[in-house]
Design a protein around this motif. Structure first.
Motif, PDB file in Angstrom:
ATOM      1  N   SER A 160     -12.318   1.973   0.697  1.00 31.77           N
ATOM      2  CA  SER A 160     -12.597   2.977  -0.324  1.00 31.77           C
ATOM      3  C   SER A 160     -12.365   4.372   0.229  1.00 31.77           C
ATOM      4  N   ASP A 161     -12.354   5.355  -0.645  1.00 28.74           N
ATOM      5  CA  ASP A 161     -12.235   6.735  -0.198  1.00 28.74           C
ATOM      6  C   ASP A 161     -13.393   7.106   0.720  1.00 28.74           C
TER       7      ASP A 161
ATOM      8  N   ASP B 245       0.827  -1.213   0.000  1.00 30.10           N
ATOM      9  CA  ASP B 245       0.000   0.000   0.000  1.00 30.10           C
ATOM     10  C   ASP B 245       0.856   1.255   0.000  1.00 30.10           C
TER      11      ASP B 245
ATOM     12  N   ARG C  94      -1.297  10.261   3.695  1.00 28.83           N
ATOM     13  CA  ARG C  94      -2.742  10.012   3.629  1.00 28.83           C
ATOM     14  C   ARG C  94      -3.213   9.182   4.827  1.00 28.83           C
TER      15      ARG C  94
ATOM     16  N   ARG D 205      -3.675  -1.715  -9.176  1.00 26.74           N
ATOM     17  CA  ARG D 205      -4.945  -1.825  -8.466  1.00 26.74           C
ATOM     18  C   ARG D 205      -5.101  -3.150  -7.739  1.00 26.74           C
TER      19      ARG D 205
ATOM     20  N   ARG E 167      -5.991   3.258  -4.391  1.00 31.26           N
ATOM     21  CA  ARG E 167      -5.395   4.582  -4.580  1.00 31.26           C
ATOM     22  C   ARG E 167      -3.955   4.544  -5.086  1.00 31.26           C
ATOM     23  N   HIS E 168      -3.404   3.381  -5.286  1.00 28.97           N
ATOM     24  CA  HIS E 168      -1.990   3.295  -5.661  1.00 28.97           C
ATOM     25  C   HIS E 168      -1.774   3.788  -7.087  1.00 28.97           C
TER      26      HIS E 168
ATOM     27  N   ASP F 132       4.059   4.507  -3.646  1.00 31.83           N
ATOM     28  CA  ASP F 132       3.046   5.564  -3.555  1.00 31.83           C
ATOM     29  C   ASP F 132       3.574   6.655  -2.631  1.00 31.83           C
TER      30      ASP F 132
END
Length: 386
Positions: A371-372, A11, A21, A50, A45-46, A15
Motif C-alpha cells: 500500500s501507499d 507493475d 516511484r 487493480r 497504483r496502476h 504505468d
C-alpha cells in the motif's frame, strides 16, 4: 547498504510513473520477475487495472523457439500483460530511472506442467501427486529447469538473477480454496508429506540399497499419529532418514550447481547468481533447503527469509557467515506488505539486526503489492539506513 525491491512486469508496463516511484523509495536495485508461477496480484497504483490474474506459470518474455523446439517440457507463454516482452519493457523503464535490474526466476513450481504432464510431479507416500511441484529427481524435469534458468536469467538489461524454488518443492502451496488445514502439520510432518515416491525417486532409493516399499511404509507409520490427532509424527529410523537425505540432498545440490553453471554460461561476465534458500537441507518450497558451505561454493550468495522476530533471523543468517567468500552476498529478505504479515514500520530495527548477524544487503517484498502507507514506511526506513 544495498537494497532491492521485488517487482512484477505488470507493475511497470502501462504505468509511466512506476519506475520513478520505485526509485524514489531509495532502493538501488529491482528484482524483476521473468519466470513466475500462477498468482492473483493486486496493483493498487496502476492507472489501468487493480487485479492481475496470472492463470498459470509462465515466462514474461518471448522464449527462444529454437531452444525449445520439439521438447515436451517447455515454458508456457503469458497473455495477461500487453506486449511481446513485458520483462524487457519493464527492465528498460526501470533502468531508465537509474535502477539496476536483476531477474527473478521461479523454477520448480508449475501447476500447469503438473496438470498436463502428471508424471513430472512429486508423488507422496500415499500415491497422491502434487501438480504444483515438479519432481527434480526426474531427468527430464532437471533438464528443463536448468535450461529455463539459463534463458530466463540472461535477459537483455539484467545484471544478475535470483533463483527461487531451485530445489525440492512439496506439500505446502498457496492453492486456490486450500482446505488442508484441518490437521495441524508442523515442520516434520510437512517434510514427510513432501517426500517423493515417483518411479525416478524410487529408483534412486533402490540405488542406495533401500526398498521403496519399506520406505513408503515407514513414512506412513510415522505420519499415523498426526492423523489421529497427535501434535507431531513419529520419528523415522536413522537408516531410513539417511536414505532420504542422501538421495534428496544429492539431487538438489546437483540441480543448483547445474543451474548456476548454465546461467553463467549464458550470461555476460560479472553476472550475479543468488539462490533463495534456508540453511536446512529439509527445507522445501520457494526458499529451498541448502548446505551453506555447498551452495556458497558455487553461487554468489543467498536471499534469506528474515521477516519476524529476531529468532527468525538468528536461525537463517549465522550458518552462512563462516562460508562466505569475497563478494558473497547474504541478503536479508523482508516482507514489507503489512496485509501479508510484513513489518514495514519495524524495517529499520529488523534490518539493523540482520546486519549484526552478517547480512550485507536487504530485499523488500514487494514494491508492487504494498500500500501507499507501507511504501511510505519503506521510504523513511531506507533514508535512515543509508
Amino acid at each position: 547498504m544495498k537494497s532491492s525491491a521485488f517487482v512484477y512486469p505488470w507493475d511497470v508496463v502501462g504505468d509511466p510513473d512506476a519506475a520513478a516511484r520505485i526509485a524514489d523509495l531509495g532502493v538501488r536495485q529491482v528484482t524483476l520477475a521473468s519466470a513466475y508461477h500462477s498468482t492473483r496480484a493486486l496493483t493498487p497504483r496502476h492507472p489501468e487495472h487493480r487485479i492481475v490474474t496470472a492463470r498459470h506459470a509462465a515466462v514474461l518474455y518471448p522464449p527462444d523457439a529454437e531452444r525449445w523446439a520439439g521438447r515436451t517440457l517447455r515454458p508456457y507463454e503469458q497473455a495477461w500483460v500487453a506486449g511481446a516482452d513485458p520483462f524487457g519493457e519493464a527492465a528498460e523503464a526501470l533502468a531508465g530511472a537509474g535502477l539496476e535490474v536483476h531477474a527473478w526466476v521461479v523454477l520448480a513450481h508449475n501447476s500447469r506442467m503438473g496438470d498436463e504432464h502428471p508424471g513430472t510431479s512429486v508423488r507422496n507416500a500415499y500415491g497422491d501427486r502434487y501438480p504444483w511441484a515438479p519432481c527434480i529427481g526426474r531427468p527430464e524435469v532437471r533438464e528443463y529447469l536448468v535450461d529455463l534458468a539459463a534463458e530466463a536469467s540472461a535477459r537483455p538489461g539484467a545484471l544478475g538473477v535470483e533463483l527461487e524454488s531451485c530445489g525440492w518443492y512439496g506439500l505446502a502451496h498457496l492453492h486456490a480454496h486450500d482446505k488442508i488445514g484441518g490437521v495441524g502439520l508442523g515442520d516434520e510432518a510437512q517434510y514427510l508429506m513432501s517426500l517423493c515416491f515417483c518411479e525416478c525417486c524410487c529408483a534412486g532409493y533402490e540405488g542406495l540399497g533401500a526398498d521403496p516399499g519399506e520406505l513408503r511404509g515407514a513414512v506412513r507409520r510415522a505420519l499415523a499419529p498426526v492423523w489421529a490427532g497427535e501434535p507431531a509424527p513419529g520419528a523415522l529410523d536413522a537408516d531410513v532418514a539417511g536414505v532420504f537425505s542422501a538421495w534428496r540432498d544429492g539431487v538438489a545440490s546437483g540441480l543448483q550447481r547445474d543451474a548456476v553453471a548454465a546461467v553463467r554460461a549464458a550470461a555476460p561476465a560479472g553476472f550475479q547468481v543468488l539462490l533463495h534458500a534456508v540453511p536446512n537441507r529439509r527445507g522445501v518450497g520457494a526458499n529451498v533447503g541448502v548446505d551453506p558451505a555447498d551452495v556458497l561454493a558455487h553461487a554468489d550468495g543467498v536471499v534469506l527469509p528474515c521477516t519476524g522476530d529476531g529468532a527468525v533471523r538468528a536461525a537463517v543468517l549465522p550458518p552462512f557467515v563462516p562460508h562466505r567468500r569475497e563478494g558473497t552476498v547474504l541478503a536479508a529478505n523482508f516482507t514489507v506488505v503489512a496485509g501479508m504479515g510484513g513489518r514495514p514500520s519495524a524495517l529499520v530495527d529488523d534490518a539493523a539486526h540482520a546486519v549484526e548477524l552478517g547480512a550485507d544487503e536487504i530485499r523488500l517484498y514487494h514494491a508492487g503489492l504494498a500500500s501507499d502507507g507501507d511504501l511510505g514506511e519503506v521510504r523513511k526506513a531506507l533514508a535512515r539506513l543509508g
